[in-house]
Design a protein around this motif. Structure first.
Motif, PDB file in Angstrom:
ATOM      1  N   TYR A 237       0.868  -1.221   0.013  1.00 15.43           N
ATOM      2  CA  TYR A 237      -0.159   0.001  -0.134  1.00 15.43           C
ATOM      3  C   TYR A 237       1.060   1.236   0.021  1.00 15.43           C
ATOM      4  O   TYR A 237       1.838   1.367   0.863  1.00 15.43           O
ATOM      5  N   ALA A 238       0.645   2.172  -0.937  1.00 14.88           N
ATOM      6  CA  ALA A 238       1.411   3.317  -0.977  1.00 14.88           C
ATOM      7  C   ALA A 238       0.517   4.560  -1.441  1.00 14.88           C
ATOM      8  O   ALA A 238      -0.283   4.520  -1.766  1.00 14.88           O
ATOM      9  N   VAL A 239       1.232   5.675  -0.752  1.00 18.01           N
ATOM     10  CA  VAL A 239       0.597   6.974  -1.327  1.00 18.01           C
ATOM     11  C   VAL A 239       1.767   7.925  -1.755  1.00 18.01           C
ATOM     12  O   VAL A 239       2.983   7.676  -1.151  1.00 18.01           O
ATOM     13  N   GLY A 240       1.700   8.869  -2.423  1.00 18.89           N
ATOM     14  CA  GLY A 240       2.790   9.558  -3.050  1.00 18.89           C
ATOM     15  C   GLY A 240       2.127  10.723  -3.776  1.00 18.89           C
ATOM     16  O   GLY A 240       0.970  10.664  -4.435  1.00 18.89           O
ATOM     17  N   SER A 241       3.074  11.481  -4.239  1.00 21.12           N
ATOM     18  CA  SER A 241       2.763  12.686  -5.184  1.00 21.12           C
ATOM     19  C   SER A 241       4.166  13.234  -5.928  1.00 21.12           C
ATOM     20  O   SER A 241       5.006  13.075  -5.584  1.00 21.12           O
ATOM     21  N   GLN A 242       3.690  14.046  -6.734  1.00 21.95           N
ATOM     22  CA  GLN A 242       4.966  15.010  -7.542  1.00 21.95           C
ATOM     23  C   GLN A 242       4.398  16.302  -6.906  1.00 21.95           C
ATOM     24  O   GLN A 242       3.815  17.230  -7.573  1.00 21.95           O
ATOM     25  N   ALA A 262       6.746   9.582  -1.055  1.00 21.85           N
ATOM     26  CA  ALA A 262       5.975   8.367  -0.966  1.00 21.85           C
ATOM     27  C   ALA A 262       6.076   7.830   0.357  1.00 21.85           C
ATOM     28  O   ALA A 262       7.126   8.123   1.131  1.00 21.85           O
ATOM     29  N   PHE A 263       5.034   7.228   0.723  1.00 16.81           N
ATOM     30  CA  PHE A 263       4.906   6.398   1.973  1.00 16.81           C
ATOM     31  C   PHE A 263       4.552   4.971   1.404  1.00 16.81           C
ATOM     32  O   PHE A 263       3.599   4.931   0.896  1.00 16.81           O
ATOM     33  N   VAL A 264       5.332   4.030   1.731  1.00 17.47           N
ATOM     34  CA  VAL A 264       5.004   2.611   1.317  1.00 17.47           C
ATOM     35  C   VAL A 264       4.991   1.595   2.461  1.00 17.47           C
ATOM     36  O   VAL A 264       5.915   1.653   3.238  1.00 17.47           O
ATOM     37  N   ILE A 265       4.084   0.798   2.422  1.00 17.87           N
ATOM     38  CA  ILE A 265       3.810  -0.255   3.533  1.00 17.87           C
ATOM     39  C   ILE A 265       3.927  -1.534   2.831  1.00 17.87           C
ATOM     40  O   ILE A 265       2.994  -1.886   1.904  1.00 17.87           O
ATOM     41  N   ALA A 379       4.419  -2.678  -7.576  1.00 20.76           N
ATOM     42  CA  ALA A 379       3.185  -2.627  -6.740  1.00 20.76           C
ATOM     43  C   ALA A 379       2.976  -1.205  -5.947  1.00 20.76           C
ATOM     44  O   ALA A 379       1.940  -0.869  -5.998  1.00 20.76           O
ATOM     45  N   ALA A 380       3.844  -0.616  -5.600  1.00 27.61           N
ATOM     46  CA  ALA A 380       3.886   0.519  -4.817  1.00 27.61           C
ATOM     47  C   ALA A 380       3.421   1.886  -6.029  1.00 27.61           C
ATOM     48  O   ALA A 380       2.499   2.509  -5.809  1.00 27.61           O
ATOM     49  N   GLU A 381       4.045   1.618  -6.981  1.00 27.66           N
ATOM     50  CA  GLU A 381       3.535   2.609  -8.040  1.00 27.66           C
ATOM     51  C   GLU A 381       2.148   2.451  -8.748  1.00 27.66           C
ATOM     52  O   GLU A 381       1.397   3.516  -8.486  1.00 27.66           O
ATOM     53  N   ARG A 386      -3.696   3.824  -8.098  1.00 30.48           N
ATOM     54  CA  ARG A 386      -5.106   3.273  -8.176  1.00 30.48           C
ATOM     55  C   ARG A 386      -5.707   3.820  -6.745  1.00 30.48           C
ATOM     56  O   ARG A 386      -7.004   3.704  -6.761  1.00 30.48           O
ATOM     57  N   GLY A 387      -4.840   4.228  -5.764  1.00 29.64           N
ATOM     58  CA  GLY A 387      -5.360   4.682  -4.582  1.00 29.64           C
ATOM     59  C   GLY A 387      -5.779   3.401  -3.352  1.00 29.64           C
ATOM     60  O   GLY A 387      -7.111   3.797  -2.933  1.00 29.64           O
ATOM     61  N   GLY A 388      -5.139   2.551  -3.757  1.00 28.95           N
ATOM     62  CA  GLY A 388      -5.464   1.433  -2.485  1.00 28.95           C
ATOM     63  C   GLY A 388      -4.642   0.281  -2.429  1.00 28.95           C
ATOM     64  O   GLY A 388      -3.335   0.494  -3.181  1.00 28.95           O
ATOM     65  N   ARG A 389      -4.876  -0.550  -1.774  1.00 33.57           N
ATOM     66  CA  ARG A 389      -3.715  -1.638  -1.364  1.00 33.57           C
ATOM     67  C   ARG A 389      -3.650  -2.431  -2.748  1.00 33.57           C
ATOM     68  O   ARG A 389      -4.740  -3.136  -3.318  1.00 33.57           O
TER      69      ARG A 389
END
Length: 405
Positions: A237-242, A262-265, A379-381, A386-389
């Motif tokens: 599961y990841a969130v991130g941005s430019q 980004a934060f990645v779990i 998977a992280a990208e 997609r905005g989800g796990r």
């Protein structure tokens, strides 16, 4: 011990203080006959680093390079000239560089999206190969490279060299050899650094060429996650941005689209959980790893303060249960090695490459390990988009590799 003495003598041989000693009068400072000749495919900043560490190590030499960019070739010439009077061979084609019978091994440092096609030419040579990271920008290409490696009769090593940075060498030893932490439960890695540098063609500013930041840059850290977890990833599961970098950058009519934070779990089959924190608009270069087990905690870090132009000393601490020893240390290599780049990791990656070519066991990254580092990165990208796990089994199936799940 023998290798340590040989290295110390090579360092003396490179010192300007001893440049006056003729070759015929060198005994301790004589590196001896060359073992292998390398050709470097792609002579940008990474290719030049490979040339420098090859020449510094001394047992091998860089015979030639292939790169369609004349400035890169000239830079490669300058790097080799610091160590040797032997001219650098410059090839007119990829095929000529790969198939030269005078060469024993190939080091591929071309842009990420070209790796598979370059490798298909390189394997026709039957030579040993060191393929830079990430091995590919997508899962199907990475899988094809893994399959090529399984049937390849020579060494095919992947350039995930961060496992040879001093802080990670000691962390691996503490966690996996001494087992100072007991059973590992959680892993945290943080990288705060400056933006991506310029490249010829600016390919690292576009996800379709680089694989995206979480593949291009962070495959190193996902390789470390996999190494410490000793398990297969189940979900990401990841969130991130430019948020800051290259938001207004255009090249040949295309706008940059790479993440700069980004934060990645990552969750693993055996219950280990890992998380990654990335910021690429910080005025520094800083890495940190924290590993928690059921019997202790390890923290290690390295960094350079870009504002004050000072280097923070490498640091590692192990805090263990009361019936075990705790300790702190400052892991490092000799300065001349660390200054070659990546804290000396590329130099030690080359040692492993030479050992593997000699038929010795190697702890360097295999194509299989390179594949799984790409899987986590993709998977992280995908999760960010997609905005989800993202479930790894489903992602593999989407790429025609459901059997791996």
């Amino acid at each position: 011990m023998k290798r340590n003495k040989e290295f110390a003598n090579r360092l003396h041989a490179l010192s300007p203080r001893f440049a006056y000693i003729p070759k015929e009068d060198r005994f301790l400072m004589d590196p001896g006959p060359l073992k292998y000749r390398f050709n470097v495919i792609g002579a940008g900043v990474n290719g030049q680093e490979h040339i420098a560490v090859t020449m510094l190590e001394g047992r091998c030499t860089v015979h030639g390079v292939y790169d369609p960019n004349p400035s890169s070739v000239e830079a490669a010439r300058r790097v080799k000239a610091r160590f040797s009077d032997e001219p650098l061979v410059v090839y007119e084609s990829l095929e000529a560089a790969c198939l030269d019978p005078q060469v024993d091994a190939l080091i591929i440092c071309t842009p990420n999206h070209t790796h598979l096609e370059v490798l298909k030419v390189a394997v026709q040579s039957g030579k040993h190969i060191l393929l830079e990271k990430p091995m590919a920008t997508n899962i199907p290409d990475a899988y094809e490279i893994w399959q090529i490696a399984q049937n390849y009769p020579k060494v095919l090593q992947i350039g995930l060299q961060y496992r040879y940075k001093p802080i990670y060498v000691e962390a691996i030893h503490e966690a996996k050899v001494r087992r100072s932490l007991g059973e590992i439960k959680t892993i945290t890695i943080l990288e705060h650094r400056e933006p991506f540098l310029d490249k010829v063609g600016q390919w690292n500013k576009f996800s379709k060429y680089s694989g995206g930041t979480l593949v291009e840059k962070c495959c190193h850290y996902f390789d470390l996650f996999n190494l410490f977890a000793e398990s297969r990833p189940v979900s990401v599961y990841a969130v991130g941005s430019q948020a800051v970098n290259f938001k207004d950058f255009e090249y040949r009519g295309e706008r940059s689209d790479i993440l700069d934070n980004a934060f990645v779990i990552v969750e693993y089959e055996n219950g280990v959980r890992a998380n990654f924190n990335l910021c690429m608009f910080a005025p520094m270069v800083y890495e940190e790893i924290v590993i928690c087990g059921d019997e202790g905690r390890l923290k290690a870090s390295e960094g350079v303060n870009g504002q004050a132009y000072s280097r923070w000393a490498n640091y590692l601490e192990v805090i263990a249960l009361p019936d075990r020893t705790s300790r702190t240390m400052t892991p490092s290599y000799p300065a001349i090695i660390e200054e070659t780049g990546h804290s000396g990791a590329t130099y030690h990656e080359h040692l492993r490459f030479i050992e593997a070519m000699d038929g010795q066991p190697s702890s360097a990254a295999t194509a299989e390990e390179g594949f799984w580092s790409v899987v986590v990165g993709v998977a992280a990208e995908t999760s960010v988009r997609r905005g989800g796990r993202v479930m790894i089994g489903e992602l593999l199936a989407e790429n025609g590799l459901g059997h791996l799940a």
